[in-house]
Design an enzyme around this catalytic site. Structure first.
Site, PDB file in Angstrom:
ATOM      1  N   GLY A  54    -116.504 -25.536 -30.279  1.00  0.00           N
ATOM      2  CA  GLY A  54    -115.860 -24.631 -29.806  1.00  0.00           C
ATOM      3  C   GLY A  54    -115.932 -24.491 -28.377  1.00  0.00           C
ATOM      4  N   PRO A 107    -119.521 -30.381 -31.191  1.00  0.00           N
ATOM      5  CA  PRO A 107    -118.480 -30.580 -30.488  1.00  0.00           C
ATOM      6  C   PRO A 107    -117.179 -31.435 -30.565  1.00  0.00           C
ATOM      7  CG  PRO A 107    -120.020 -31.957 -29.584  1.00  0.00           C
ATOM      8  CD  PRO A 107    -120.657 -31.366 -30.871  1.00  0.00           C
ATOM      9  N   GLY A 108    -116.210 -31.091 -30.477  1.00  0.00           N
ATOM     10  CA  GLY A 108    -114.755 -31.584 -30.934  1.00  0.00           C
ATOM     11  C   GLY A 108    -114.188 -31.759 -29.541  1.00  0.00           C
ATOM     12  N   ARG A 109    -113.106 -30.876 -29.199  1.00  0.00           N
ATOM     13  CA  ARG A 109    -112.431 -30.778 -28.011  1.00  0.00           C
ATOM     14  C   ARG A 109    -112.996 -31.244 -26.859  1.00  0.00           C
ATOM     15  NH1 ARG A 109    -107.851 -27.393 -28.365  1.00  0.00           N
ATOM     16  NH2 ARG A 109    -108.888 -26.250 -29.732  1.00  0.00           N
ATOM     17  N   ARG A 147     -99.184 -28.980 -30.565  1.00  0.00           N
ATOM     18  CA  ARG A 147    -100.058 -27.811 -29.973  1.00  0.00           C
ATOM     19  C   ARG A 147     -99.283 -26.921 -29.051  1.00  0.00           C
ATOM     20  NH1 ARG A 147    -103.552 -27.938 -26.644  1.00  0.00           N
ATOM     21  NH2 ARG A 147    -104.943 -26.358 -27.496  1.00  0.00           N
ATOM     22  N   TYR A 205     -99.880 -23.296 -30.903  1.00  0.00           N
ATOM     23  CA  TYR A 205    -101.075 -22.595 -30.438  1.00  0.00           C
ATOM     24  C   TYR A 205    -100.444 -22.066 -29.105  1.00  0.00           C
ATOM     25  CZ  TYR A 205    -104.004 -25.353 -33.210  1.00  0.00           C
ATOM     26  OH  TYR A 205    -104.402 -26.150 -34.418  1.00  0.00           O
ATOM     27  N   CYS A 251     -85.107 -31.533 -34.479  1.00  0.00           N
ATOM     28  CA  CYS A 251     -84.076 -30.278 -34.634  1.00  0.00           C
ATOM     29  C   CYS A 251     -84.976 -29.097 -34.921  1.00  0.00           C
ATOM     30  CB  CYS A 251     -83.190 -30.561 -35.861  1.00  0.00           C
ATOM     31  SG  CYS A 251     -82.420 -32.306 -35.542  1.00  0.00           S
ATOM     32  N   GLU A 252     -85.585 -28.670 -34.009  1.00  0.00           N
ATOM     33  CA  GLU A 252     -86.401 -27.310 -33.803  1.00  0.00           C
ATOM     34  C   GLU A 252     -86.240 -26.733 -32.591  1.00  0.00           C
ATOM     35  OE1 GLU A 252     -88.290 -25.794 -36.710  1.00  0.00           O
ATOM     36  OE2 GLU A 252     -88.011 -27.430 -38.108  1.00  0.00           O
ATOM     37  N   TYR A 296    -106.708 -32.751 -31.115  1.00  0.00           N
ATOM     38  CA  TYR A 296    -105.826 -32.251 -31.676  1.00  0.00           C
ATOM     39  C   TYR A 296    -104.400 -32.601 -31.295  1.00  0.00           C
ATOM     40  CZ  TYR A 296    -110.118 -29.888 -32.849  1.00  0.00           C
ATOM     41  OH  TYR A 296    -111.398 -29.368 -33.043  1.00  0.00           O
TER      42      TYR A 296
HETATM   43  C1  LIG Z   1    -113.083 -27.684 -35.614  1.00  0.00           C
HETATM   44  C2  LIG Z   1    -114.329 -27.467 -35.896  1.00  0.00           C
HETATM   45  C3  LIG Z   1    -115.295 -27.979 -34.884  1.00  0.00           C
HETATM   46  C4  LIG Z   1    -114.892 -28.475 -33.495  1.00  0.00           C
HETATM   47  O1  LIG Z   1    -114.369 -27.531 -32.775  1.00  0.00           O
HETATM   48  P1  LIG Z   1    -113.935 -27.727 -31.192  1.00  0.00           P
HETATM   49  O2  LIG Z   1    -113.366 -26.508 -30.656  1.00  0.00           O
HETATM   50  O3  LIG Z   1    -113.142 -28.949 -31.193  1.00  0.00           O
HETATM   51  O4  LIG Z   1    -115.212 -28.092 -30.339  1.00  0.00           O
HETATM   52  C5  LIG Z   1    -116.575 -28.015 -35.123  1.00  0.00           C
HETATM   53  N1  LIG Z   1    -117.149 -27.412 -36.403  1.00  0.00           N
HETATM   54  C6  LIG Z   1    -116.400 -26.971 -37.167  1.00  0.00           C
HETATM   55  C7  LIG Z   1    -116.978 -26.346 -38.438  1.00  0.00           C
HETATM   56  C8  LIG Z   1    -114.846 -27.089 -37.228  1.00  0.00           C
HETATM   57  O5  LIG Z   1    -114.149 -26.431 -37.941  1.00  0.00           O
END
Ligand SMILES: *Cc1c(COP(=O)(O)O)cnc(C)c1O
Length: 422
Positions: free
Chosen positions: A239, A273-275, A311, A315, A342-343, A371
């Site tokens: 997150g 961590p993802g983003r 995105r 968002y 076409c949007e 994403y």
């Molecule tokens: C999407 C997600 C993440 C990663 O979130 P980021 O904002 O990209 O860091 C981690 N855990 C779970 C369960 C998620 O669904």
């Protein structure tokens, strides 16, 4: 921090010219920087140094096999949300003992796959899922390592679509019921309760929600110990936001926010961590097709579209847009950067100040690593863009541009009745 920089007015990805990649591979194209990916993982790891921590990359943010392999080789684990993601990360060489499986809707076959693979744990989000996991484990004569995902009921300031820790959200089990869940789960066969999990949302740009979540989880851990349930893992989700436009905490500040309330608990920490690992490590490069002027607006029509990067409309996300070739003393103009779909929602930016551009120019949509490609679709029957990884002075196409044949793969024309229905 990333390795997309100008030299002599040309945008480089590490040591490679972005326009050269665009010439060779075509546009639109996603370009990732390996050095940036490695750096981000290192910085996050250093932030948690000295704490027993497993970093599980939330691979839904960017799931190209070569990216997964890069992280896996550096010792990262993975947070997965589907059987497809499990297949992908195993294909890339992931260590099953560092895979956690999140999500509210795991199917029987996905649970089975996870148990047979021997992943670290399943993050369970509801009572029926708990029973289902127990049933599948019994059938397979295996023990399911389980962590319960709690919804800590807090509301970080982020876009509602990516806020997951509020009581109205579908995620996690209610705070008030956690102890009952654990008591109940303890009586179910073939389960091993090893952890407690949360994930409060995405693109969070303050530390206070993380502090609050960690405090609430620490309280639960202590309550459970009193109930005679000793956990080994505390999974704090992902997150952490990145600076698309706004400021965001540094990984060290994020780590301090989470770890402060957990002092003395002696648990293995998992983060997902993802983003933050991949967002700034990728750009989407697109070419200007037309500059269209109406009475009231200027539209820069590019060959990338919402099917490539959704995105902005999904968002209301801001992505910086930079010219790949900087011009000296070029005038600034205000324009909407839009795609061919076409949007009306097909835009990368609205009312944006841009250097003057003309047909044929290349633009880089920055911060598109997370994403981005993973949400690409074939809407309007547009083949998905290729993915390229730059590593030093070399670049590699790690996913080819889809072909028209790819678009119709698996489809068939069947003999249907001719004429009107009776
Ligand atoms: C999407 C997600 C993440 C990663 O979130 P980021 O904002 O990209 O860091 C981690 N855990 C779970 C369960 C998620 O669904």
């Amino acid at each position: 921090m990333n390795y997309f920089e100008y030299r002599d007015g040309r945008l480089l990805a590490e040591g490679v010219s972005v326009s050269e990649i665009a010439e060779r591979v075509g546009t639109p194209v996603y370009i990732y920087s390996a050095r940036t990916l490695r750096r981000h993982l290192r910085v996050v790891r250093e932030a948690f140094a000295g704490t027993d921590t497993i970093i599980c990359f939330a691979m839904k943010a960017l799931s190209n096999l070569s990216v997964l392999k890069l992280f896996s080789d550096l010792g990262a684990g993975f947070d997965i949300v589907s059987g497809g993601e499990l297949m992908r990360c195993l294909t890339a060489g992931a260590d099953p003992s560092k895979i956690v499986f999140s999500g509210v809707g795991k199917t029987d076959s996905e649970i089975e796959m996870a148990l047979r693979t021997g992943i670290l744990m399943l993050n369970v989000e509801s009572r029926p899922e708990l029973y289902r996991v127990s049933e599948v484990a019994q059938r397979l004569r295996l023990t399911a390592p389980v962590s319960l995902r709690v919804n800590p009921d807090l509301n970080p300031a982020t876009h509602p679509h990516i806020s997951t820790g509020h009581r109205d959200s579908k995620f996690g089990i209610p705070l008030s019921q956690v102890r009952d869940y654990y008591a109940e789960a303890r009586g179910l066969p073939n389960l091993k309760l090893i952890g407690l999990t949360t994930h409060i949302g995405s693109q969070i740009t303050e530390t206070s929600p993380f502090v609050e979540a960690a405090q609430k989880l620490a309280t639960i851990v202590r309550d459970l110990r009193r109930d005679g349930i000793a956990l080994k893992f505390l999974d704090l989700g992902g997150g952490l936001g990145i600076p698309y436009q706004e400021q965001s905490p540094l990984p060290a500040e994020y780590a301090a926010a989470l770890l402060g309330p957990l002092r003395g608990l002696e648990l293995t920490i998992i983060i997902e961590p993802g983003r933050v690992l991949v967002g700034n490590a990728g750009i989407l490069v697109t070419r200007v097709l037309y500059v269209k002027e109406t009475d009231v607006k200027r539209f820069v029509v590019v060959d990338g579209a919402m099917n490539d990067l959704i995105r902005p409309v999904l968002y209301e996300a801001y992505h910086e847009i930079r010219p790949v070739e900087e011009r000296q003393r070029s005038a600034v103009q205000i324009a909407d950067v839009v795609g061919p779909i076409c949007e009306s929602g097909d835009f990368f930016a609205r009312e944006r100040e841009l250097p003057e551009v003309q047909a044929g120019d290349l633009l880089a949509v920055m911060g598109a690593g997370a994403y981005g490609f993973v949400m690409a679709s074939n809407y309007n029957s547009r083949p998905r863009a290729p993915e390229v990884i730059v590593d030093g002075t070399r670049f590699h196409v790690v996913r080819e541009r889809e072909s028209y044949e790819d678009l119709i793969r698996g489809e068939r024309i069947v003999p249907l009745r001719e004429g009107p229905d009776a």
